[in-house]
Design a protein around this motif. Structure first.
Motif, PDB file in Angstrom:
ATOM      1  N   LEU A  63       0.815  -1.211   0.000  1.00  0.00           N
ATOM      2  CA  LEU A  63       0.000   0.000   0.000  1.00  0.00           C
ATOM      3  C   LEU A  63       0.851   1.264   0.000  1.00  0.00           C
ATOM      4  N   ASN A  64       1.912   1.290   0.760  1.00  0.00           N
ATOM      5  CA  ASN A  64       2.783   2.462   0.811  1.00  0.00           C
ATOM      6  C   ASN A  64       3.382   2.750  -0.575  1.00  0.00           C
ATOM      7  N   ASN A  65       3.773   1.713  -1.290  1.00  0.00           N
ATOM      8  CA  ASN A  65       4.316   1.892  -2.639  1.00  0.00           C
ATOM      9  C   ASN A  65       3.263   2.490  -3.575  1.00  0.00           C
ATOM     10  N   LEU A  66       2.031   2.003  -3.494  1.00  0.00           N
ATOM     11  CA  LEU A  66       0.964   2.500  -4.357  1.00  0.00           C
ATOM     12  C   LEU A  66       0.645   3.958  -4.035  1.00  0.00           C
ATOM     13  N   ASN A  67       0.632   4.288  -2.755  1.00  0.00           N
ATOM     14  CA  ASN A  67       0.396   5.675  -2.343  1.00  0.00           C
ATOM     15  C   ASN A  67       1.550   6.566  -2.804  1.00  0.00           C
TER      16      ASN A  67
END
Length: 165
Positions: free
Chosen positions: A145-149
């Motif tokens: 999720l952090n990568n996508l954000n």
């Protein structure tokens, strides 16, 4: 509106809007009787409708097929991230590219008004990252999720260098 995109709306109201749109009706968020003289509700409904639209697509704008390349961006160094994001965006189908470019341009405008709406590029990326990138054909570890954000954040803050004009 403070916190735009972070607030929720009455589900029935959003369903009615979706039904109207699906029937080909135009929604006038300034002059429709429900919104006339109520910019707060108009802003809220428009923002929820936009997020709902992206969540309801059969796959994300970044496509299921390209998800492995998107996930691989987490391995790219900070110094090379913007260039890698630009290269990734070039891989998108033309229609996806145009829609992504349009929505990100809009989000840059929202972020420019963060002193009023409190929606910085980071806050917007938390809201839109999953809506624009989460694949619908596979399980994704929550750690991704952090990568996508971060991808969405780079799209917003580096808009001018990522998208061809």
């Amino acid at each position: 509106m403070e916190g735009v995109f972070r607030k929720s709306a009455n589900i029935g109201s959003i369903k009615r809007l979706q039904d109207r749109i699906n029937k080909g009706e135009k929604i006038d968020f300034e002059n429709d009787p429900e919104y006339k003289d109520n910019v707060h509700v108009a802003s809220l409904h428009a923002s929820v409708l936009l997020k709902t639209f992206f969540r309801s697509l059969g796959e994300p704008l970044t496509t299921n097929k390209l998800y492995p390349k998107l996930a691989a961006l987490s391995e790219i160094s900070k110094a090379e991230k913007s260039a890698a994001v630009k290269e990734f965006v070039k891989l998108l189908p033309r229609d996806n590219y145009i829609l992504l470019k349009t929505v990100i341009k809009f989000l840059t405008k929202v972020a420019e008004n963060s002193k009023v709406n409190l929606m910085t590029a980071n806050n917007l990326s938390v809201v839109f990252g999953p809506n624009l990138t989460w694949p619908t054909d596979q399980e994704v570890p929550i750690s991704q999720l952090n990568n996508l954000n971060n991808f969405c954040y780079k799209l917003i803050v580096d808009y001018d260098s990522v998208f061809d004009h």
